[in-house]
Enzyme design. Sequence first.
Site, PDB file in Angstrom:
ATOM      1  CB  SER A 155      -1.053  -0.110   1.158  1.00 37.58           C
ATOM      2  OG  SER A 155      -1.847   1.248   1.311  1.00 37.58           O
ATOM      3  CB  THR A 156       1.629   3.935   2.687  1.00 40.28           C
ATOM      4  OG1 THR A 156       0.156   3.878   2.933  1.00 40.28           O
ATOM      5  CG2 THR A 156       2.007   5.322   2.636  1.00 40.28           C
ATOM      6  CG  HIS A 215      -4.172  -1.044  -0.276  1.00 38.54           C
ATOM      7  ND1 HIS A 215      -4.146  -1.048   0.890  1.00 38.54           N
ATOM      8  CD2 HIS A 215      -5.100  -2.320  -0.688  1.00 38.54           C
ATOM      9  CE1 HIS A 215      -4.330  -2.296   1.240  1.00 38.54           C
ATOM     10  NE2 HIS A 215      -4.961  -2.766   0.239  1.00 38.54           N
ATOM     11  CG  MET A 232      -0.642   4.153   5.932  1.00 37.99           C
ATOM     12  SD  MET A 232      -1.857   5.367   5.748  1.00 37.99           S
ATOM     13  CE  MET A 232      -3.236   5.148   6.736  1.00 37.99           C
ATOM     14  CG  ASP A 259      -5.840  -5.727   2.760  1.00 36.27           C
ATOM     15  OD1 ASP A 259      -6.547  -6.977   2.978  1.00 36.27           O
ATOM     16  OD2 ASP A 259      -5.550  -5.524   1.704  1.00 36.27           O
TER      17      ASP A 259
END
Length: 369
Positions: A175-176, A202, A295, A298
């Site tokens: 993600s991030t 994401h 972050m 998940d």
Amino acid sequence: MGKVRVLVVDDAVVVRKIVTDVLSADPAIEVVGTAANGKIALSKIEQLKPDLVTLDVEMPEMDGLEALAALRKLHPNLPVIMFSTLTERGAATTIDALMLGANDYVTKPANVGSVTAAMAQVREQLIPKVKALSGIAPVVTAPIRRFPPRPSMAVGASRTPSRAGRVDVVAIGVSTGGPNALAEVFRTLPANLPVPVIVVQHMPANFTRLLADRLDGRSPLRVAEARNGQLMEVGLAWVAPGDYHAMVRRQGSIVQVVTNQGPPENSCRPSVDVLFRSLVDVYGPNVLGVIMTGMGRDGLGGCERIRAAGGQVIIQDEATSVVWGMPGAVSHAGLADKTLPLNRISAEIVARVQAGRAVQGVRPVGVRA
């Protein structure tokens, strides 16, 4: 710890006002200044010493990409969140910015109907990212799962996992900070990797296609955005499309990608957990799960399923992660076979794939060559 000091950079007065008001309303954040373009921003960074910068993509005199390139030379570790539109042009520029070292991005409100709604959207997206990138987000923990160590993890064992199980598919959740991390990993994955790769990053629709295109241009592997019904083939990596879950299903001797718009999981669609569960259903113990910077949590449930089935999990370490949320959750739960810096993940993937195949001496199940 004092308040997070933020510099807001945007050429639109209305956007500067919305972002400033949203951030200033949080007791942990202080807006120390604003700038209307990148040139002004660079001078104010020197004066104000912010902890984080929000940076518009499209600005006069010096746009977001130019400002980011200059900023990274002077302040390589200063967190930067890009502000982008959901247009094709905005998405493309944002992907380029993430590849240049921006830490994350937020999409500008569009057609929300009111300033109040716009502020709510910015608050929902921006505040958690500011806190995560500044190290003040809550630490996500999970109950420790006691799995026996792999033979390759024993004291004095060889770095190469020579006794690991067979790997038929590699699945990556991120993600991030993901685009930069993925670019680093894919840069050295070989074109003849004998198993397929599938990625959940994401991102919204449109962004994931552009990300796949950028990775394809930087990787020996072919990389494309996944589409419903496509085959899981060796030498090919799929990126789950934004706003769709990606899963796999078996049809006779082949495995296909399935996309759907089922309910979000962990507030995410696509979700790493959704993908990982489906991979275990199809490939059983022959899944290698990789969790990198991001972050939230998940992927935690999916990694538990992989380990319970006898598969393997590796994660990115805290030092090289932009945010150690997703890999940290897996680590705290005791699910990681190995924790590695970003620059060693690609080699570890290749080593585990090759070692498992050498030991088993068989062709991967359900994979088309």
